[in-house]
Scaffold this motif. Structure first.
Motif, mmCIF file in Angstrom:
data_model
loop_
_atom_site.group_PDB
_atom_site.id
_atom_site.type_symbol
_atom_site.label_atom_id
_atom_site.label_comp_id
_atom_site.label_asym_id
_atom_site.label_seq_id
_atom_site.Cartn_x
_atom_site.Cartn_y
_atom_site.Cartn_z
ATOM 1 N N TYR A 1 6.335 -35.738 -89.874
ATOM 2 C CA TYR A 1 4.674 -35.425 -89.927
ATOM 3 C C TYR A 1 4.156 -36.264 -90.950
ATOM 4 N N ARG A 2 3.132 -37.001 -90.338
ATOM 5 C CA ARG A 2 2.419 -37.933 -91.352
ATOM 6 C C ARG A 2 0.964 -37.541 -91.677
ATOM 7 N N GLY A 3 0.976 -37.297 -92.925
ATOM 8 C CA GLY A 3 -0.193 -36.374 -93.468
ATOM 9 C C GLY A 3 -1.579 -37.217 -93.541
ATOM 10 N N PRO A 4 -2.738 -36.904 -93.962
ATOM 11 C CA PRO A 4 -3.965 -37.508 -93.752
ATOM 12 C C PRO A 4 -4.082 -38.791 -94.864
ATOM 13 N N THR A 5 -3.293 -38.635 -95.922
ATOM 14 C CA THR A 5 -3.154 -39.819 -96.850
ATOM 15 C C THR A 5 -2.252 -40.877 -96.752
ATOM 16 N N ARG B 1 -4.428 -46.608 -85.401
ATOM 17 C CA ARG B 1 -5.070 -45.953 -86.583
ATOM 18 C C ARG B 1 -6.480 -45.776 -86.579
ATOM 19 N N THR C 1 -6.056 -39.075 -88.622
ATOM 20 C CA THR C 1 -5.329 -39.485 -89.585
ATOM 21 C C THR C 1 -3.721 -38.939 -89.701
ATOM 22 N N THR C 2 -3.578 -37.837 -88.659
ATOM 23 C CA THR C 2 -2.086 -37.371 -88.894
ATOM 24 C C THR C 2 -1.714 -37.387 -87.337
ATOM 25 N N TRP D 1 4.719 -39.314 -95.406
ATOM 26 C CA TRP D 1 5.508 -38.816 -94.376
ATOM 27 C C TRP D 1 6.340 -37.662 -94.928
ATOM 28 N N SER E 1 -4.842 -35.511 -85.341
ATOM 29 C CA SER E 1 -6.172 -35.995 -85.581
ATOM 30 C C SER E 1 -6.279 -37.588 -85.852
ATOM 31 N N GLN F 1 2.569 -36.587 -85.668
ATOM 32 C CA GLN F 1 3.921 -35.987 -85.431
ATOM 33 C C GLN F 1 4.866 -36.800 -84.419
#
Length: 136
Positions: free
Chosen positions: A123-127, A55, A106-107, A130, A104, A109
């Motif tokens: 999908y894991r988003g930038p914040t 991370r 922070t993101t 999921w 990226s 899949q």
């Protein structure tokens, strides 16, 4: 000079022992029941499905397909190692593996073939949140 150093020591306060960061997951090993485990983080999962993501905070997060076919995850921080969690859910066919696509810092899949034979992703988003599983 000695007096100045002594004063500086008093101003900085008492020294606290540093807390060690948790050990990384460690090597994967296989047991007689044909499941795999991480040497340091344990867990029971299908061999060949473990994925490690470093991370943005430089600590690892692991994703695996557990014996119940759900995706499990576990991660560490500077001071903590979480418990294994199956909160990501899913029903993945382990013989087809678990694919991790880093999009990226922070993101990402995760993709797998579901029990229906179709590819699915989460999908894991930038914040850090999921999405639900969706078909590719």
């Amino acid at each position: 000079m000695v007096t100045a150093l002594a004063s500086l020591s008093l101003l900085s306060g008492p020294s606290m022992p540093a807390q060690a960061a948790p050990a990384p997951p460690g090597a994967v090993y296989k047991t007689a029941d044909n499941y795999c485990h991480y040497r340091n983080w344990a867990g029971t999962f299908y061999c060949g499905t473990g994925r490690i993501w470093t991370r943005l905070d430089t600590y690892p997060q692991v994703f695996v397909i557990g014996p119940n076919l759900k995706v499990y995850t576990r991660w560490s921080t500077a001071t903590t190692l979480t418990a294994w969690s199956d909160a990501l859910g899913g029903t993945c066919r382990p013989e087809r593996g678990l694919v991790m696509v880093v999009l990226s810092d922070t993101t990402l899949q995760l993709q797998c073939v579901g029990s229906d034979g179709y590819w699915w992703y989460i999908y894991r988003g930038p914040t850090g949140g999921w999405t639900d599983w969706d078909r590719l």
